[in-house]
Write a protein that holds these residues in place. Structure first.
Motif, PDB file in Angstrom:
ATOM      1  N   LEU A 170       0.734  -1.383   0.008  1.00 35.60           N
ATOM      2  CA  LEU A 170       0.106   0.001   0.128  1.00 35.60           C
ATOM      3  C   LEU A 170       1.034   1.221   0.049  1.00 35.60           C
ATOM      4  O   LEU A 170       1.818   1.141   0.510  1.00 35.60           O
ATOM      5  N   GLY A 192      -2.575   5.177   2.800  1.00 37.39           N
ATOM      6  CA  GLY A 192      -3.316   3.779   3.386  1.00 37.39           C
ATOM      7  C   GLY A 192      -2.613   3.441   4.679  1.00 37.39           C
ATOM      8  O   GLY A 192      -3.584   2.894   5.355  1.00 37.39           O
ATOM      9  N   ARG A 193      -1.372   3.072   4.706  1.00 33.60           N
ATOM     10  CA  ARG A 193      -0.893   2.454   5.924  1.00 33.60           C
ATOM     11  C   ARG A 193      -1.003   3.478   7.030  1.00 33.60           C
ATOM     12  O   ARG A 193      -1.165   2.968   8.117  1.00 33.60           O
ATOM     13  N   TRP A 228     -10.985   5.052   4.857  1.00 35.28           N
ATOM     14  CA  TRP A 228      -9.763   4.366   4.807  1.00 35.28           C
ATOM     15  C   TRP A 228      -9.901   3.753   3.121  1.00 35.28           C
ATOM     16  O   TRP A 228      -8.592   3.841   2.700  1.00 35.28           O
ATOM     17  N   THR A 248      -6.509   4.173  -0.139  1.00 34.70           N
ATOM     18  CA  THR A 248      -5.880   2.674  -0.786  1.00 34.70           C
ATOM     19  C   THR A 248      -6.229   2.771  -2.143  1.00 34.70           C
ATOM     20  O   THR A 248      -5.418   2.042  -2.751  1.00 34.70           O
ATOM     21  N   ARG A 261      -5.858   3.338  -6.016  1.00 39.01           N
ATOM     22  CA  ARG A 261      -4.816   3.783  -7.233  1.00 39.01           C
ATOM     23  C   ARG A 261      -5.384   3.564  -8.548  1.00 39.01           C
ATOM     24  O   ARG A 261      -6.057   2.740  -8.986  1.00 39.01           O
ATOM     25  N   HIS A 307      -3.947  -0.225 -10.382  1.00 38.39           N
ATOM     26  CA  HIS A 307      -3.860  -1.126  -9.076  1.00 38.39           C
ATOM     27  C   HIS A 307      -3.268  -2.461  -9.328  1.00 38.39           C
ATOM     28  O   HIS A 307      -3.281  -3.070  -8.665  1.00 38.39           O
ATOM     29  N   LEU A 327      -8.512  -2.093  -4.941  1.00 38.60           N
ATOM     30  CA  LEU A 327      -7.854  -0.796  -4.839  1.00 38.60           C
ATOM     31  C   LEU A 327      -7.900  -0.181  -5.904  1.00 38.60           C
ATOM     32  O   LEU A 327      -7.530   1.231  -5.967  1.00 38.60           O
ATOM     33  N   ALA A 384     -13.103   1.407  -4.680  1.00 37.20           N
ATOM     34  CA  ALA A 384     -12.692   2.018  -3.408  1.00 37.20           C
ATOM     35  C   ALA A 384     -13.570   3.218  -3.161  1.00 37.20           C
ATOM     36  O   ALA A 384     -14.173   3.721  -2.029  1.00 37.20           O
ATOM     37  N   VAL A 403      -8.846  -6.499   1.489  1.00 33.11           N
ATOM     38  CA  VAL A 403      -7.573  -5.639   0.988  1.00 33.11           C
ATOM     39  C   VAL A 403      -6.387  -6.592   0.884  1.00 33.11           C
ATOM     40  O   VAL A 403      -5.745  -6.666  -0.097  1.00 33.11           O
TER      41      VAL A 403
END
Length: 221
Positions: free
Chosen positions: A87, A91-92, A133, A137, A139, A142, A148, A153, A195
Motif C-alpha cells: 500500500l 493507506g498505511r 480508509w 488505498t 490507485r 492497481h 484498490l 474504493a 484488501v
C-alpha cells in the motif's frame, strides 16, 4: 479520491500470511468482544440502544472484556498497517491512525455518567478514519488488485460513510445507536482483510519482471 496515483503495485512486495491473520482478527476480535461483553451485562443494558463504549466504560459489567478486545483490535490494525507494504503511505498511515484510536478508546473509558473529551476525540477520529480508509488505498494503476481500483474504493467509501451517517443520526436522536454502531464497526473492520487478500492474490498472479540481458549474476540472484 485524490490519493489515486499512477504507478503499478510492486510485484515484489507480497503480503505475508501473518498480515492476513492480523487483518482477519480486526473484525473477528471486535465482533466477538462485544458479543461476549453483551452477554454478561445486566438485563438493563440494551445492545440495540446503548453503545459498545459503555461495555468498556466504568458503568459496564466485566469491562475488561471489551477493553481487551479494543486493545487487541488496535494492535491488529497497527500490525496490518505495518505489514501491508504494497500500500502507499497514506493507506498505511490511515490504518495506523484507526488502530491508535481504538487503543485510545480503550485507555480513555467513559465514566459512569456522560463521557469525556478524550474518549469522544478517539471515537470520532477512529470512526471517521476507518470510514474513509478505502479511499486512501485507491490507485489508478492497481496492478490487478481490483479492491484498490478507484471505482471499488469509491463505492466502498460511500457505503461506509452512509453507515457512519446512520450512526450519527441514531446517536443524535437517542435511537438504535447500539445497533448502528455494531453493524458499522463490524462491517468496516472486515475491509482490511479484503484488501490483504486482494494484494496477496495480485502478487501471486503478477508476471515476473524480465531480467536485463546485460545483468550480472549478482543482480539476477
Amino acid at each position: 479520491m485524490g490519493n489515486a496515483v499512477d504507478g503499478p503495485i510492486p510485484p515484489d512486495r507480497p503480503i505475508a500470511r501473518w498480515v492476513l491473520i492480523s487483518a482477519a482478527l480486526c473484525s473477528i476480535v471486535l465482533t466477538t468482544g462485544w458479543l461476549i461483553a453483551d452477554a454478561v451485562q445486566p438485563a438493563t443494558y440494551s445492545p440495540i440502544h446503548q453503545t459498545i463504549s459503555i461495555l468498556a466504560g466504568h458503568a459496564g459489567a466485566h469491562r475488561w472484556i471489551a477493553t481487551t478486545a479494543l486493545l487487541l483490535v488496535g494492535a491488529c490494525y497497527l500490525a496490518t498497517a505495518a505489514g501491508m507494504t504494497a500500500l502507499r503511505l497514506p493507506g498505511r498511515i490511515g490504518l495506523a491512525v484507526a488502530g491508535t484510536a481504538a487503543i485510545g478508546v480503550a485507555m480513555c473509558p467513559e465514566p459512569v455518567v456522560g463521557t469525556t473529551t478524550q474518549h469522544m476525540a478517539f471515537t470520532t477520529v477512529g470512526a471517521a478514519t476507518i470510514a474513509i480508509w478505502p479511499a486512501l488505498t485507491a490507485r489508478r494503476d492497481h496492478g490487478g488488485c481490483a479492491v484498490l481500483s478507484v471505482p471499488v474504493a469509491a463505492t466502498v467509501t460511500v457505503a461506509f460513510l452512509a453507515l457512519l451517517a446512520w450512526l450519527f443520526i441514531e446517536a443524535q436522536t437517542d435511537g438504535r445507536v447500539g445497533l448502528a454502531e455494531r453493524i458499522d464497526s463490524s462491517v468496516q473492520a472486515c475491509w482490511p482483510f479484503v484488501v490483504a487478500v486482494g494484494l496477496r492474490r495480485s502478487a501471486r498472479t503478477a508476471p515476473a519482471r524480465p531480467v536485463p540481458e546485460d545483468a550480472s549474476p549478482a543482480e539476477v540472484g
